[in-house]
Design an enzyme around this catalytic site. Structure first.
Site, PDB file in Angstrom:
ATOM      1  N   ASN A  93      -4.561   1.676  10.234  1.00 45.33           N
ATOM      2  CA  ASN A  93      -5.229   2.178   9.029  1.00 45.33           C
ATOM      3  C   ASN A  93      -5.626   0.913   8.281  1.00 45.33           C
ATOM      4  O   ASN A  93      -4.909   0.437   7.414  1.00 45.33           O
ATOM      5  CB  ASN A  93      -4.264   3.024   8.194  1.00 45.33           C
ATOM      6  CG  ASN A  93      -4.851   3.400   6.842  1.00 45.33           C
ATOM      7  OD1 ASN A  93      -6.057   3.266   6.627  1.00 45.33           O
ATOM      8  ND2 ASN A  93      -4.003   3.857   5.930  1.00 45.33           N
ATOM      9  N   PRO A  94      -6.765   0.326   8.667  1.00 45.20           N
ATOM     10  CA  PRO A  94      -7.131  -0.976   8.079  1.00 45.20           C
ATOM     11  C   PRO A  94      -7.706  -0.797   6.680  1.00 45.20           C
ATOM     12  O   PRO A  94      -8.028   0.325   6.284  1.00 45.20           O
ATOM     13  CB  PRO A  94      -8.219  -1.464   9.038  1.00 45.20           C
ATOM     14  CG  PRO A  94      -8.905  -0.210   9.470  1.00 45.20           C
ATOM     15  CD  PRO A  94      -7.821   0.843   9.555  1.00 45.20           C
ATOM     16  N   PHE A 130       0.820  -1.212   0.000  1.00 44.41           N
ATOM     17  CA  PHE A 130       0.000   0.000   0.000  1.00 44.41           C
ATOM     18  C   PHE A 130       0.863   1.275   0.000  1.00 44.41           C
ATOM     19  O   PHE A 130       1.793   1.401   0.786  1.00 44.41           O
ATOM     20  CB  PHE A 130      -0.882  -0.067   1.257  1.00 44.41           C
ATOM     21  CG  PHE A 130      -1.835   1.071   1.420  1.00 44.41           C
ATOM     22  CD1 PHE A 130      -2.984   1.144   0.651  1.00 44.41           C
ATOM     23  CD2 PHE A 130      -1.590   2.072   2.357  1.00 44.41           C
ATOM     24  CE1 PHE A 130      -3.873   2.201   0.812  1.00 44.41           C
ATOM     25  CE2 PHE A 130      -2.480   3.119   2.521  1.00 44.41           C
ATOM     26  CZ  PHE A 130      -3.613   3.188   1.752  1.00 44.41           C
TER      27      PHE A 130
HETATM   28  N1  GLN Z   1      -7.307   5.955   1.801  1.00 40.43           N
HETATM   29  C1  GLN Z   1      -7.070   4.896   0.908  1.00 40.43           C
HETATM   30  C2  GLN Z   1      -7.637   5.203  -0.462  1.00 40.43           C
HETATM   31  O1  GLN Z   1      -8.456   6.069  -0.581  1.00 40.43           O
HETATM   32  C3  GLN Z   1      -7.623   3.589   1.417  1.00 40.43           C
HETATM   33  C4  GLN Z   1      -6.969   3.225   2.654  1.00 40.43           C
HETATM   34  C5  GLN Z   1      -7.507   2.012   3.324  1.00 40.43           C
HETATM   35  O2  GLN Z   1      -8.306   1.209   2.832  1.00 40.43           O
HETATM   36  N2  GLN Z   1      -7.043   1.903   4.483  1.00 40.43           N
HETATM   37  O3  GLN Z   1      -7.260   4.614  -1.438  1.00 40.43           O
END
Ligand code: GLN
Length: 310
Positions: free
Chosen positions: A214-215, A117
């Protein structure tokens, strides 16, 4: 069509022989950025100029702003070929941070890599809020679910020299990357990283001051509609929060009840419009004083609450 001949007076110090035998001047830094930005804009890459600058700075091995000090320097053939390859990849909406191999989070450098990520700036707010809640408390212990590249745990311990914690991820690739980042930041002795599916792996008898995560919180069906950078190239496992996006919060709440000491804090990132639901999940698990915080775009982004027993 007749080819226009270059005149002898044209600057050709760095002119190159093109494949067709004509002479073509390599672009200057500024010219290259301009052309690249137009190309990326045409491929609907957002912030095309910024992307063009970052990629050229990577090729030149300099800071982005140095490009403007070296604005009339010409690229070599080799630089140009490298730049073209980067631009082509970026035009396919491959994430900028994967091409660059690094990013900044809270002014700290973190390696980024495909399959893990990409850190988002909004998550910096989570670190900031935790520090506010702990009011510059000297020492604190934490556990993090979903360490990813390690930006949350890494910045917490870098900024707070007596904090220490455990951080885990289901992805071995993420755990490896986080470990490398902690080593580079010189904090690997204060964060223990491991691979695990759930909190079940965390031994009994341990007690933490903070549970942070931050799952994955994107509702499954909305993932294909996200920008290509995310929907095509990022690890779906780090995004997919089940049908309503909320599937991880009950287990996070439950883990906190088991692992947080009296007065311990749970601090979580959430998706747009998930505040009330996550507050309800935490309240049902017995947490107190739950609060929701918005990000700079005015979207609900964080929830924090206290484990009872202060
Ligand atoms: N904020 C991320 C996005 O918009 C997603 C993060 C998450 O799933 N923790 O792509």
């Amino acid at each position: 069509m007749k080819r226009r001949m270059k005149t002898a007076s044209e600057p050709d110090q760095s002119a190159r022989m093109a494949g067709d035998g004509t002479k073509r001047a390599a672009p200057t830094m500024i010219g290259a950025v301009k052309m690249a930005a137009e190309y990326l804009a045409g491929r609907e890459v957002s912030s095309p100029r910024l992307n063009a600058e970052h990629l050229l700075a990577k090729i030149m091995g300099c800071e982005r702003l140095d490009l403007y000090l070296r604005f009339d320097e010409r690229l070599t053939e080799e630089d140009l070929a490298g730049y073209r390859a980067f631009l082509k990849r970026r035009a396919e909406h491959y994430p900028l941070q994967y091409i660059l191999g690094s990013t900044e989070f809270y002014s700290l450098p973190f390696e980024t890599s495909e399959g893990v990520f990409v850190p988002r700036h909004e998550t910096e707010l989570l670190v900031e809020w935790i520090e506010e809640i702990f009011e510059e408390r000297g020492d604190a212990t934490f556990i993090e679910f979903g360490v990813g590249s390690g930006v949350i745990a890494g910045s917490l311990v870098s900024r707070n020299p007596a904090w220490r914690g455990f951080a885990f991820d289901r992805s071995p690739r993420a755990a490896e990357l986080a470990k490398r980042n902690f080593i580079s930041l010189g904090v690997s002795d204060r964060v223990h990283v491991f691979v695990a599916e759930t909190f079940g792996a965390v031994g009994r008898g341990l007690e933490f001051d903070l549970l942070v995560s931050n799952p994955p919180y994107i509702p499954t069906l909305t993932i294909p509609a996200l920008q290509k950078e995310v929907s095509v190239f990022e690890d779906e496992g780090a995004l997919d929060g089940g049908s309503d996006g909320l599937c991880y919060y009950p287990q996070l709440a439950e883990a906190g009840v088991r692992l947080l000491g009296p007065g311990g804090v749970i601090a979580l990132e959430i998706g747009e419009g998930q505040g009330a639901d996550v507050v309800e999940i935490l309240a049902a698990a017995g947490y107190e004083n739950a609060a929701v915080k918005k990000d700079y775009n005015g979207l609900e982004r964080l929830v924090a609450a206290f484990r009872p027993g202060c």
